[in-house]
Design an enzyme around this catalytic site. Sequence first.
Site, PDB file in Angstrom:
ATOM      1  N   ASP A  89      22.577  -4.649  18.941  1.00  0.00           N
ATOM      2  CA  ASP A  89      21.586  -5.511  19.574  1.00  0.00           C
ATOM      3  C   ASP A  89      21.504  -6.826  18.807  1.00  0.00           C
ATOM      4  O   ASP A  89      21.262  -6.829  17.591  1.00  0.00           O
ATOM      5  CB  ASP A  89      20.221  -4.809  19.567  1.00  0.00           C
ATOM      6  N   ASP A 148      22.802  -9.160  25.589  1.00  0.00           N
ATOM      7  CA  ASP A 148      22.787  -9.202  24.129  1.00  0.00           C
ATOM      8  C   ASP A 148      22.788  -7.827  23.476  1.00  0.00           C
ATOM      9  O   ASP A 148      22.521  -7.714  22.284  1.00  0.00           O
ATOM     10  CB  ASP A 148      21.573  -9.990  23.640  1.00  0.00           C
ATOM     11  N   GLU A 149      23.098  -6.786  24.228  1.00  0.00           N
ATOM     12  CA  GLU A 149      23.120  -5.457  23.620  1.00  0.00           C
ATOM     13  C   GLU A 149      24.057  -4.533  24.397  1.00  0.00           C
ATOM     14  O   GLU A 149      24.298  -4.710  25.591  1.00  0.00           O
ATOM     15  CB  GLU A 149      21.729  -4.846  23.528  1.00  0.00           C
TER      16      GLU A 149
END
Length: 406
Positions: free
Chosen positions: A21, A115-116
Amino acid sequence: MPRPGPNLGADDTGCPILHVDMDAFYASVELRERPELKGTPVIIGAPGARGVVLSATYEARRFGVHSAMPMTRARRLCPQAVIIPPSRGKYSEVSRGVMEIFHTFTPEVEPIASDEAFLDVGGARKRLGPPAAIAEMIREQVVHEHGITCSVGVASSKFVAKLASQHCKPDGLLVVPVDQVVDFLHPLPVAALWGVGERTEQSLMRLGIKTVGDLARVPVATLERGLGQAAATHLAALAWGRDERPVTPHVPDKSIGAEETFTTDVDDPVKIRRELLRLSERVAARLRQGGHVGRTVSVKLRRADFSTISRSRSLHEPTDVAQILYATACELYAAAGLENVRLRLVGVRVENLRPADGATRQLGLGERETGWREAEQAMDRAVRRFGHDAVLPASLVSPPFDGIDP
């Protein structure tokens, strides 16, 4: 619970699942170009009255600012924060680059946001080492190539890995050993469980359930009366760390690329073209490995100040041949007018992919049927048998031969 320190020495046996993350993703991307703001409250969002917070640095979060909050409230909570309007194209570019890094470690990548992602690195253990070591390599490469940090949870399941990454933010790495899953989970508030929203949390509170450990000790039949059978069964399993869901790659390749960030900025065209050759070899090998050919070739050229120029060109026919990719990349590099400009990063990417089996190739007049593609396929076989550096173009042998310009 306090943020744990690094635990690379923890036993990661049976922990093939990583949750990676990015830390304050949008804010971190913006601060690469405004390093003077690092360590200060920064909020990313439209500054108007109806704007909402997209991201905030951890310094702003200490004042209660969080994503999806109305900007007017965020400004009241942290009036000293610097407000930066979002630039979404920039975030997409970095997200794509980060996901590309993940795929260099394992094909088992399940993105769940820009983003993860979850990664299953069980199949990479023999090649790259134990999961915690792979997690640390990923963290280092994200910083090196994109100038932002990420936090990684390492565990036996997706649920526990995600909790672990949240627990070690920012810029952390946390392994939850198999025999410590229950000890890790039970002190957490019950809201930490997937599926516990505000209403479910209120229902559990009425039953006197405040922590995951409290829930684990309640009979499932009691939970069913308050939550229903499906929710009760789901939460009871999570409370004991049981989560059987596999990492499921669900996004087909739309493009294949490779990038390299130089240790020091480079303005020597010979060195940059040599790197374009290296990247073209990597991309072509990945195309052939995946059974793809592609028609559009692009290069990415990032200056020392992080400003980036991209150039692309569509070929007459799709290809998986490194020499064709390299020749096109060099032409795009020359056309960009950056041959004497200091560069931080270069990249090569191929888009408009299609299955190689269905692609036809029209030979030119007098052209032989065998050539670079067959030579590179032979190189693939040598690499599979003897290792990555078994066969290389002469100009990539280190140190390079004097006077050779690839």
